[in-house]
Design a protein around this motif. Structure first.
Motif, short mmCIF file in Angstrom:
data_model
loop_
_atom_site.label_atom_id
_atom_site.label_comp_id
_atom_site.label_asym_id
_atom_site.label_seq_id
_atom_site.Cartn_x
_atom_site.Cartn_y
_atom_site.Cartn_z
N PHE A 190 2.54 -48.55 9.69
CA PHE A 190 1.80 -47.30 9.53
C PHE A 190 1.24 -46.84 10.88
O PHE A 190 1.27 -45.64 11.19
CB PHE A 190 0.68 -47.49 8.52
CG PHE A 190 -0.12 -46.26 8.26
CD1 PHE A 190 0.41 -45.22 7.52
CD2 PHE A 190 -1.41 -46.14 8.76
CE1 PHE A 190 -0.32 -44.07 7.28
CE2 PHE A 190 -2.15 -44.99 8.53
CZ PHE A 190 -1.61 -43.96 7.80
N ALA A 191 0.75 -47.76 11.69
CA ALA A 191 0.22 -47.42 13.01
C ALA A 191 1.32 -46.87 13.92
O ALA A 191 1.10 -45.93 14.67
CB ALA A 191 -0.45 -48.64 13.64
N ILE A 192 2.51 -47.46 13.83
CA ILE A 192 3.63 -46.97 14.64
C ILE A 192 4.02 -45.56 14.23
O ILE A 192 4.23 -44.68 15.07
CB ILE A 192 4.83 -47.95 14.55
CG1 ILE A 192 4.49 -49.25 15.26
CG2 ILE A 192 6.09 -47.33 15.13
CD1 ILE A 192 5.50 -50.35 15.04
N VAL A 193 4.12 -45.31 12.92
CA VAL A 193 4.45 -43.97 12.44
C VAL A 193 3.37 -42.97 12.87
O VAL A 193 3.67 -41.87 13.34
CB VAL A 193 4.63 -43.96 10.91
CG1 VAL A 193 4.69 -42.55 10.36
CG2 VAL A 193 5.86 -44.74 10.52
N GLY A 194 2.12 -43.36 12.76
CA GLY A 194 1.02 -42.49 13.20
C GLY A 194 1.10 -42.17 14.68
O GLY A 194 0.90 -41.03 15.11
N ALA A 195 1.40 -43.19 15.50
CA ALA A 195 1.52 -42.98 16.94
C ALA A 195 2.69 -42.06 17.25
O ALA A 195 2.59 -41.20 18.15
CB ALA A 195 1.69 -44.32 17.65
N LEU A 196 3.80 -42.21 16.54
CA LEU A 196 4.96 -41.33 16.76
C LEU A 196 4.63 -39.89 16.40
O LEU A 196 5.02 -38.96 17.12
CB LEU A 196 6.17 -41.82 15.97
CG LEU A 196 6.82 -43.09 16.49
CD1 LEU A 196 7.92 -43.55 15.53
CD2 LEU A 196 7.40 -42.89 17.88
N VAL A 197 3.93 -39.66 15.31
CA VAL A 197 3.55 -38.30 14.91
C VAL A 197 2.61 -37.70 15.96
O VAL A 197 2.77 -36.53 16.36
CB VAL A 197 2.91 -38.30 13.50
CG1 VAL A 197 2.25 -36.97 13.18
CG2 VAL A 197 3.95 -38.66 12.46
N TYR A 252 2.40 -38.52 19.10
CA TYR A 252 3.21 -38.29 20.30
C TYR A 252 4.04 -37.03 20.14
O TYR A 252 4.15 -36.21 21.07
CB TYR A 252 4.09 -39.50 20.57
CG TYR A 252 4.99 -39.33 21.78
CD1 TYR A 252 4.47 -39.40 23.06
CD2 TYR A 252 6.34 -39.08 21.62
CE1 TYR A 252 5.28 -39.23 24.17
CE2 TYR A 252 7.17 -38.90 22.72
CZ TYR A 252 6.64 -38.98 23.99
OH TYR A 252 7.44 -38.80 25.09
N LEU A 253 4.65 -36.85 18.97
CA LEU A 253 5.46 -35.67 18.70
C LEU A 253 4.63 -34.39 18.84
O LEU A 253 5.04 -33.44 19.51
CB LEU A 253 6.07 -35.76 17.30
CG LEU A 253 6.90 -34.56 16.84
CD1 LEU A 253 8.18 -34.48 17.66
CD2 LEU A 253 7.21 -34.68 15.37
N TYR A 254 3.44 -34.38 18.24
CA TYR A 254 2.57 -33.21 18.35
C TYR A 254 2.10 -33.01 19.79
O TYR A 254 1.97 -31.87 20.26
CB TYR A 254 1.38 -33.31 17.40
CG TYR A 254 1.72 -32.92 15.99
CD1 TYR A 254 2.05 -31.59 15.69
CD2 TYR A 254 1.72 -33.85 14.96
CE1 TYR A 254 2.37 -31.22 14.40
CE2 TYR A 254 2.04 -33.48 13.67
CZ TYR A 254 2.37 -32.17 13.39
OH TYR A 254 2.69 -31.79 12.11
N ALA A 255 1.83 -34.07 20.50
CA ALA A 255 1.41 -33.95 21.90
C ALA A 255 2.52 -33.34 22.76
O ALA A 255 2.27 -32.44 23.57
CB ALA A 255 1.00 -35.32 22.45
N MET A 256 3.73 -33.80 22.58
CA MET A 256 4.86 -33.25 23.34
C MET A 256 5.13 -31.80 22.94
O MET A 256 5.41 -30.95 23.80
CB MET A 256 6.12 -34.11 23.14
CG MET A 256 6.02 -35.48 23.76
SD MET A 256 5.63 -35.45 25.51
CE MET A 256 7.06 -34.65 26.19
#
Length: 156
Positions: free
Chosen positions: A137-144, A146-150
């Motif tokens: 869940f933490a990995i998915v949250g970090a990816l989301v 990161y996606l919004y940041a980019m």
């Protein structure tokens, strides 16, 4: 002698007393971190520290005595091994002289209270088993994030 040790160590009162002593020991170690307490009550703190070590040593000997002529079975239980390492470590010269390391080891005794409270053990086991899922869940949250940041960086 073995049956006496077994009866003592399996008694509910014995386990409650050991749990209370563990918590009192943790309180004493916490209070000893304050310089004012150490200066004013240092001799008493040291006396109670020796009493706690004696109580934990006696508890370990009683638990070991409950296994009689088969002490190898004692060391197969992870909790017994944990207790043994912590209690014996307080007598080792290097650890006894290193106050910080000794405090950390002795504070680890708080974990021993899990052994005496089955409900707490169930909760901690559930938390332990949920860690891999929480990691995903933490990995998915970090990816989301990161996606919004980019996406935000590219758009603005």
């Amino acid at each position: 002698m073995v049956s006496l040790c077994t009866r003592i160590t399996q008694a509910r009162v014995f386990n409650i007393v050991v749990s209370v002593v563990i918590l009192l020991n943790a309180d004493l170690l916490g209070a000893d971190t304050f310089p004012a307490v150490s200066e004013r009550w240092g001799e008493w703190v040291e006396l109670f520290d020796h009493v706690f070590v004696a109580v934990f040593s006696l508890e370990l000997l009683l638990r070991l005595g409950a296994y009689g002529r088969r002490p190898g079975l004692f060391f197969r239980d992870p909790w017994n091994l944990f207790d043994f390492v912590i209690v014996v470590a307080t007598f080792l010269p290097f650890i006894r002289e290193n106050i910080t390391l000794l405090r950390v080891l002795r504070l680890a005794r708080i974990v021993r209270t899990v052994r005496f409270f089955p409900h707490l053990r169930i909760i901690l086991l559930a938390i332990w088993r949920s860690l891999p899922g929480a990691g995903g869940f933490a990995i998915v949250g970090a990816l989301v994030i990161y996606l919004y940041a980019m996406l935000g960086w590219m758009l603005f």
